[in-house]
Write an enzyme that holds these catalytic residues in place. Structure first.
Site, mmCIF file in Angstrom:
data_model
loop_
_atom_site.group_PDB
_atom_site.id
_atom_site.type_symbol
_atom_site.label_atom_id
_atom_site.label_comp_id
_atom_site.label_asym_id
_atom_site.label_seq_id
_atom_site.Cartn_x
_atom_site.Cartn_y
_atom_site.Cartn_z
ATOM 1 N N ARG A 1 2.231 14.155 -15.189
ATOM 2 C CA ARG A 1 2.048 15.014 -16.368
ATOM 3 C C ARG A 1 2.848 14.453 -17.543
ATOM 4 O O ARG A 1 3.994 14.035 -17.360
ATOM 5 C CB ARG A 1 2.539 16.418 -16.020
ATOM 6 C CG ARG A 1 1.571 17.513 -16.374
ATOM 7 C CD ARG A 1 2.038 18.821 -15.809
ATOM 8 N NE ARG A 1 3.391 19.163 -16.256
ATOM 9 C CZ ARG A 1 4.214 19.975 -15.565
ATOM 10 N NH1 ARG A 1 3.829 20.488 -14.424
ATOM 11 N NH2 ARG A 1 5.415 20.249 -16.036
ATOM 12 N N ALA B 1 0.846 -1.210 0.000
ATOM 13 C CA ALA B 1 0.000 0.000 0.000
ATOM 14 C C ALA B 1 0.874 1.249 0.000
ATOM 15 O O ALA B 1 1.813 1.360 0.790
ATOM 16 C CB ALA B 1 -0.912 0.006 1.223
ATOM 17 N N PRO C 1 10.812 -0.980 -7.189
ATOM 18 C CA PRO C 1 10.461 -0.824 -8.607
ATOM 19 C C PRO C 1 10.882 0.539 -9.119
ATOM 20 O O PRO C 1 10.923 1.520 -8.372
ATOM 21 C CB PRO C 1 8.929 -0.929 -8.623
ATOM 22 C CG PRO C 1 8.515 -1.369 -7.261
ATOM 23 C CD PRO C 1 9.616 -0.973 -6.329
ATOM 24 N N TYR D 1 7.761 11.244 -0.399
ATOM 25 C CA TYR D 1 7.735 9.861 -0.905
ATOM 26 C C TYR D 1 9.137 9.235 -0.843
ATOM 27 O O TYR D 1 9.303 8.096 -0.412
ATOM 28 C CB TYR D 1 7.214 9.900 -2.334
ATOM 29 C CG TYR D 1 6.955 8.575 -2.994
ATOM 30 C CD1 TYR D 1 5.747 7.909 -2.825
ATOM 31 C CD2 TYR D 1 7.900 7.999 -3.844
ATOM 32 C CE1 TYR D 1 5.493 6.708 -3.476
ATOM 33 C CE2 TYR D 1 7.657 6.803 -4.499
ATOM 34 C CZ TYR D 1 6.451 6.164 -4.310
ATOM 35 O OH TYR D 1 6.212 4.969 -4.962
HETATM 36 N N1 CAA Z 1 15.371 18.015 -11.929
HETATM 37 C C1 CAA Z 1 15.654 19.355 -11.942
HETATM 38 N N2 CAA Z 1 14.725 20.283 -12.180
HETATM 39 C C2 CAA Z 1 13.477 19.889 -12.426
HETATM 40 C C3 CAA Z 1 13.126 18.519 -12.433
HETATM 41 C C4 CAA Z 1 14.136 17.563 -12.185
HETATM 42 N N3 CAA Z 1 13.886 16.254 -12.187
HETATM 43 N N4 CAA Z 1 11.808 18.413 -12.683
HETATM 44 C C5 CAA Z 1 11.350 19.679 -12.852
HETATM 45 N N5 CAA Z 1 12.364 20.557 -12.702
HETATM 46 C C6 CAA Z 1 12.307 22.016 -12.815
HETATM 47 C C7 CAA Z 1 11.448 22.415 -14.030
HETATM 48 O O1 CAA Z 1 12.271 22.446 -15.187
HETATM 49 C C8 CAA Z 1 10.958 23.772 -13.633
HETATM 50 O O2 CAA Z 1 11.974 24.715 -13.844
HETATM 51 P P1 CAA Z 1 11.629 26.178 -14.360
HETATM 52 O O3 CAA Z 1 10.769 26.783 -13.291
HETATM 53 O O4 CAA Z 1 12.974 26.838 -14.490
HETATM 54 O O5 CAA Z 1 10.919 25.990 -15.650
HETATM 55 C C9 CAA Z 1 10.756 23.666 -12.130
HETATM 56 O O6 CAA Z 1 11.578 22.573 -11.711
HETATM 57 C C10 CAA Z 1 9.313 23.401 -11.746
HETATM 58 O O7 CAA Z 1 8.920 22.153 -12.365
HETATM 59 P P2 CAA Z 1 7.421 21.818 -12.699
HETATM 60 O O8 CAA Z 1 6.898 22.721 -13.797
HETATM 61 O O9 CAA Z 1 7.278 20.369 -12.970
HETATM 62 O O10 CAA Z 1 6.708 22.249 -11.317
HETATM 63 P P3 CAA Z 1 5.254 21.981 -10.867
HETATM 64 O O11 CAA Z 1 5.082 22.665 -9.561
HETATM 65 O O12 CAA Z 1 4.292 22.233 -11.980
HETATM 66 O O13 CAA Z 1 5.215 20.370 -10.656
HETATM 67 C C11 CAA Z 1 5.789 18.297 -9.686
HETATM 68 C C12 CAA Z 1 6.020 19.806 -9.648
HETATM 69 C C13 CAA Z 1 4.299 17.955 -9.409
HETATM 70 C C14 CAA Z 1 6.616 17.668 -8.599
HETATM 71 C C15 CAA Z 1 6.168 17.744 -11.089
HETATM 72 O O14 CAA Z 1 7.493 18.161 -11.386
HETATM 73 C C16 CAA Z 1 6.120 16.249 -11.161
HETATM 74 O O15 CAA Z 1 5.063 15.650 -11.273
HETATM 75 N N6 CAA Z 1 7.301 15.582 -11.122
HETATM 76 C C17 CAA Z 1 7.407 14.149 -11.201
HETATM 77 C C18 CAA Z 1 7.496 13.577 -9.833
HETATM 78 C C19 CAA Z 1 7.631 12.082 -9.947
HETATM 79 O O16 CAA Z 1 8.542 11.563 -10.562
HETATM 80 N N7 CAA Z 1 6.700 11.338 -9.342
HETATM 81 C C20 CAA Z 1 6.728 9.940 -9.426
HETATM 82 C C21 CAA Z 1 5.333 9.430 -9.243
HETATM 83 S S1 CAA Z 1 5.230 7.679 -9.572
HETATM 84 C C22 CAA Z 1 5.978 6.992 -8.295
HETATM 85 O O17 CAA Z 1 6.329 7.593 -7.344
HETATM 86 C C23 CAA Z 1 6.150 5.511 -8.399
HETATM 87 C C24 CAA Z 1 7.545 5.136 -8.145
HETATM 88 O O18 CAA Z 1 7.843 4.643 -7.080
HETATM 89 C C25 CAA Z 1 8.554 5.327 -9.207
#
Ligand code: CAA
Length: 250
Positions: free
Chosen positions: A199, A93, A187, A157
């Protein structure tokens, strides 16, 4: 009482949990699958069984809010009385509440900690104690690549998933003399609703960084869980088995 081995899978409805249930059923285990309590959730869980064509198989649903310590103690005490024993526990979970740390609320932190990490205390303790008494058992904790490498937008997380790995190693040390093996599966990005909710542009940029250039299938992750639970996993304990397409090589 059944002759089959009994596996308890938390957060069973959907994603990796569903595939884990299916593989255990196909391998001759009895499965106890937990879902969140409440009439609506129970209906959803029953619908899930039908949709996944798991109804009619040796699977039993159990309403359990893994983040509610008191409720977990009561529900598991009763389940252990009824079932007689649990041979394998899969702590699966988990939730995400992604946000950059600057904007992360206390609530987003707390929800992830309670569901993904504190639940390990509540769910595992009664099962572990009973496994120690019976002198055997396997506990498999579903961590994440993001607990190993850290992930932008996932301070909560990543902290919880890294915590699961520390928990796994410490409990493995305690369980060994009782014949209880404790491991984690980490994983990578897997084709589940949790990941496809990211997204599109963000997910595309993540995929580009994965050496195998694709998401994992749920079968590839569930197969690792089955290995750790089965006969050939008997000499593995305190380990974290990565299934991440090369995204993070330790
Ligand atoms: N490294 C460095 N910079 C990053 C980055 C990264 N990985 N990702 C985003 N940024 C930067 C962007 O380029 C942006 O820069 P600018 O402002 O200069 O343009 C800034 O950070 C803001 O990024 P976002 O536009 O994405 O910001 P937001 O507030 O709209 O969204 C967020 C933030 C919701 C965290 C979004 O970035 C996101 O969804 N990230 C993915 C998180 C992720 O990997 N989740 C995994 C879910 S699945 C899971 O967890 C299962 C598992 O175990 C693998």
């Amino acid at each position: 009482m059944t002759d089959k081995k009994i596996v308890l899978v938390t957060g069973a409805a959907g994603g990796i949990g569903t595939e884990v249930c299916r593989m255990f059923l196909n391998s001759g285990y009895k499965v106890v699958a937990t879902h969140r309590p409440g009439k609506e959730k129970a209906e959803q869980a029953n619908k899930w069984l039908q949709e996944e064509k798991l109804d009619g198989k040796d699977i039993q649903l159990l309403a359990l809010d893994v983040s509610d310590h008191q409720a977990v103690s009561e529900v598991l005490a009763e389940a252990l009385r009824d079932l007689g024993r649990i041979d394998v526990l899969v702590n699966n979970a988990g939730i995400t509440r992604d946000s950059t740390f600057k904007k992360m609320s206390w609530d987003q932190w707390q929800q992830v900690m309670e569901t993904n990490l504190s639940s390990l205390f509540s769910v595992t303790q009664p099962v572990f104690n009973q496994m120690c008494e019976q002198g055997s058992g396997r506990i498999i904790n579903i961590s994440s690549v993001n607990g190993l490498k850290g992930q932008y937008g996932q301070v909560n997380y990543s902290a919880a998933k890294a915590g699961m790995i520390g928990f796994t190693k410490a409990l493995a040390a305690e369980g060994a003399r009782f014949g209880v093996c404790v491991n984690a599966v980490a994983p990578g990005y897997t084709a589940t609703p949790m990941v496809t909710a990211i997204r599109e542009d963000v997910l595309d940029s993540i995929k580009a960084t994965i050496p195998l250039k694709r998401l994992a299938t749920t079968e590839e992750v569930a197969g690792a869980v089955l290995y750790l639970a089965g006969e050939h996993g008997g000499y593995v304990t305190g380990e974290t088995l990565s299934v991440n397409g090369g995204l993070y090589m330790q």
